[in-house]
Motif scaffolding. Structure first.
Motif, short mmCIF file in Angstrom:
data_model
loop_
_atom_site.label_atom_id
_atom_site.label_comp_id
_atom_site.label_asym_id
_atom_site.label_seq_id
_atom_site.Cartn_x
_atom_site.Cartn_y
_atom_site.Cartn_z
N THR A 1 -3.77 -2.90 -2.04
CA THR A 1 -4.37 -4.09 -1.43
C THR A 1 -4.71 -5.14 -2.47
N GLN A 2 -4.96 -4.70 -3.70
CA GLN A 2 -5.49 -5.59 -4.75
C GLN A 2 -4.62 -6.82 -5.05
N PRO A 3 -3.28 -6.69 -5.22
CA PRO A 3 -2.51 -7.91 -5.51
C PRO A 3 -2.60 -8.95 -4.39
N LEU A 4 -2.56 -8.47 -3.15
CA LEU A 4 -2.68 -9.39 -2.01
C LEU A 4 -4.07 -10.01 -1.97
N LEU A 5 -5.07 -9.17 -2.14
CA LEU A 5 -6.45 -9.65 -2.05
C LEU A 5 -6.76 -10.65 -3.16
N ASN B 1 -5.81 9.86 -5.90
CA ASN B 1 -4.77 8.86 -6.14
C ASN B 1 -4.22 8.29 -4.83
N LEU B 2 -4.20 9.11 -3.78
CA LEU B 2 -3.79 8.61 -2.47
C LEU B 2 -4.72 7.49 -2.01
N MET B 3 -6.03 7.71 -2.15
CA MET B 3 -7.01 6.71 -1.74
C MET B 3 -7.03 5.51 -2.69
N VAL B 4 -6.88 5.79 -3.98
CA VAL B 4 -6.78 4.69 -4.95
C VAL B 4 -5.56 3.84 -4.64
N GLY B 5 -4.50 4.47 -4.13
CA GLY B 5 -3.30 3.72 -3.75
C GLY B 5 -3.57 2.68 -2.69
N VAL B 6 -4.44 3.02 -1.73
CA VAL B 6 -4.80 2.04 -0.70
C VAL B 6 -5.55 0.87 -1.35
N ALA B 7 -6.49 1.19 -2.24
CA ALA B 7 -7.28 0.14 -2.89
C ALA B 7 -6.42 -0.72 -3.81
N GLN B 8 -5.61 -0.08 -4.67
CA GLN B 8 -4.81 -0.85 -5.62
C GLN B 8 -3.62 -1.53 -4.96
N PRO C 1 7.35 -3.86 -5.53
CA PRO C 1 6.70 -2.56 -5.33
C PRO C 1 7.69 -1.41 -5.17
N GLN C 2 8.84 -1.68 -4.53
CA GLN C 2 9.84 -0.61 -4.34
C GLN C 2 10.46 -0.18 -5.68
N LEU C 3 10.71 -1.14 -6.56
CA LEU C 3 11.25 -0.82 -7.88
C LEU C 3 10.25 0.00 -8.68
N SER C 4 8.97 -0.33 -8.54
CA SER C 4 7.92 0.44 -9.20
C SER C 4 7.96 1.89 -8.75
N VAL D 1 0.82 -1.21 0.00
CA VAL D 1 0.00 0.00 0.00
C VAL D 1 0.86 1.26 0.00
N THR D 2 1.89 1.29 0.82
CA THR D 2 2.73 2.50 0.86
C THR D 2 3.42 2.73 -0.48
N ALA D 3 3.91 1.65 -1.10
CA ALA D 3 4.56 1.80 -2.41
C ALA D 3 3.58 2.28 -3.47
N THR D 4 2.36 1.73 -3.45
CA THR D 4 1.36 2.12 -4.45
C THR D 4 0.89 3.55 -4.22
N MET D 5 0.64 3.91 -2.96
CA MET D 5 0.24 5.29 -2.66
C MET D 5 1.31 6.28 -3.12
#
Length: 458
Positions: free
Chosen positions: A291-295, A282-289, A160-163, A17-21
């Motif tokens: 979570t998505q790979p894990l979910l 995008n901050l909130m979408v970051g939480v959703a996206q 995620p860190q490389l992204s 989540v932190t990396a995506t946000m």
């Protein structure tokens, strides 16, 4: 759930989540930096022209998001089932399709620039600025879509860190090129657009280096085009894509409504709000996206306990971010507005601060709707997710905007997003309660007893 299991899942959640946000917030900075540089280097009406072109860039990102979220969900499920050959083929097929779509859009922009500019709301003040910005961005349409697509998929691949690193490199490059193009080369709005496009091209190259290398679990491969997979992929991705697409449509509708009831100064005020709104969305979408790979992985494993735990993590995170966003932006509205409107008249500055504070409650509500839609999407519940995304993004908000502006006038326009978020929050609560009720009917399975996913799983 054992302590070790919960700790592992929580660490995975925070890591993704932190990396995506961070990645999505950096993507937001592209438009914000363009607006900031153009405001200082050209003027506030040129900055409002950049805002008028946001629906175009939103369209590009929406297409990228639709294919990214849909394919990442399916690829994560393929990984959970050890079907890596299918993952490779879907990844490769998507990149080629996005390249072709991007080239088509570029040609359309060059051929129909004038009607596109009119549709975006360009008038005699902003027409030339809009044309310059569109021409600067047009060659890089495929880069917008492909870079975001690979940014999402590289997280599914376990990096995620490389992204985040690649996206940050692109953003820094954009800032440097913006400064050179506007202040040293005198290229104005066209230079800002060109700088943004070149930075997107750089990000594409950086991502491709990973997928053609050896340190990945899925990569480019030969494939036979399979259109049937999009019957599954597009409904999954359309919910998240509608956030971007509807965001662009709302910018267009807002601009036209403001021009009718307030005038060009209303568009200038909304430009500042739109930049901040994009950042927080995008901050909130970051939480959703994030979570998505894990979910999707645990959904593929039918691990219900982990899915429910991720729901709790996500809601707590969104609640904390929502409170901080609303409080901070309401209190510091003068400072935020002042950053962009340095040369504006005192009246325009005061009106913009009032508009910003009237809009601010929506910042505290949007995250719950965005996360609810993303959570349901990751479990292939698109019939529930799409009404939330489309409703808050355009249908409900657009209807509220048109009604209250017609009844109460221009001053009420700024309250439309808050009212629509409240209405959609009711819908989100209904769909999530139905989802949880369905889950309570499930019987325990052996997969619920599995040890939490380790870093090696991604």
């Amino acid at each position: 759930m054992s302590t070790n299991k919960g700790t592992t899942l929580r660490k995975d959640f925070l890591r993704y989540v932190t990396a995506t946000m961070a990645s999505l917030m950096v993507y937001s900075l592209y438009a914000m930096v363009d607006g900031f540089m153009v405001s200082y280097g050209v003027g506030e009406y040129a900055m409002s022209a950049v805002n008028l072109t946001l629906p175009y860039t939103n369209l590009l990102f929406a297409i990228g998001v639709m294919f990214a979220v849909g394919s990442s969900t399916i690829i994560a499920i393929y990984k959970a089932k050890s079907q890596l050959s299918k993952a490779n083929q879907l990844f490769s097929q998507n990149l080629l399709l996005l390249l072709l779509i991007g080239l088509t859009i570029s040609v359309i922009v060059y051929l129909f620039e004038e009607p596109i500019g009119r549709m975006l709301g360009a008038n005699e003040i902003t027409r030339d600025y809009v044309r310059q910005y569109l021409f600067g961005l047009a060659p890089f349409a495929c880069c917008y879509m492909m870079s975001y697509n690979m940014e999402v998929l590289i997280k599914v691949d376990g990096y995620p860190q490389l992204s985040l690193l690649n996206v940050v490199i692109g953003a820094v490059t954009n800032c440097i090129l913006d400064y050179i193009a506007i202040f040293h080369l005198g290229m104005g709005v066209f230079g800002a657009a060109l700088a943004t496009g070149l930075s997107q091209l750089l990000v594409c190259v950086l991502f491709l280096r990973h997928f053609v290398g050896k340190h990945n679990t899925f990569h480019l491969s030969r494939f036979r085009f399979d259109w049937r997979i999009y019957r599954r992929l597009l409904p999954i991705g359309i919910s998240d894509a509608s956030i971007e697409l509807c965001s662009g449509a709302m910018v267009l509708l807002f601009n036209r409504t403001l021009l009718r009831f307030i005038g060009q100064d209303g568009v200038v005020s909304y430009t500042v709000i739109a930049y901040v709104n994009t950042l927080l969305t995008n901050l909130m979408v970051g939480v959703a996206q994030g979570t998505q790979p894990l979910l999707s992985f645990y959904y593929g494993k039918s691990s219900r306990t982990e899915c429910h735990q991720l729901l709790r993590y996500g809601l707590v995170t969104v609640a904390a971010l929502s409170v901080a966003s609303f409080a901070g932006l309401y209190l510091f509205a003068p400072q935020v507005v002042g950053v962009y409107l340095t040369s504006a008249s005192p009246q325009l500055l005061q009106d913009s601060i009032h508009a910003f504070r009237s809009y601010a409650p929506a910042f505290g509500l949007m995250g719950f709707n965005i996360f609810a839609a993303g959570y349901l999407t990751a479990q292939e519940r698109s019939r529930c997710a799409i009404p939330i995304s489309v409703g808050r993004g355009f249908v409900v908000q657009g209807a509220v905007l048109l009604i209250i502006s017609s009844v109460f006038g221009g001053g009420a326009i700024w309250w439309a997003p808050t009212i629509s978020e409240v209405l959609c929050l009711i819908m989100s609560g209904f769909f999530l309660s139905r989802y949880l009720a369905d889950q309570r009917q499930w019987l325990p399975t052996s997969t619920d007893q599995q040890i939490g996913m380790t870093d090696d799983a991604f």
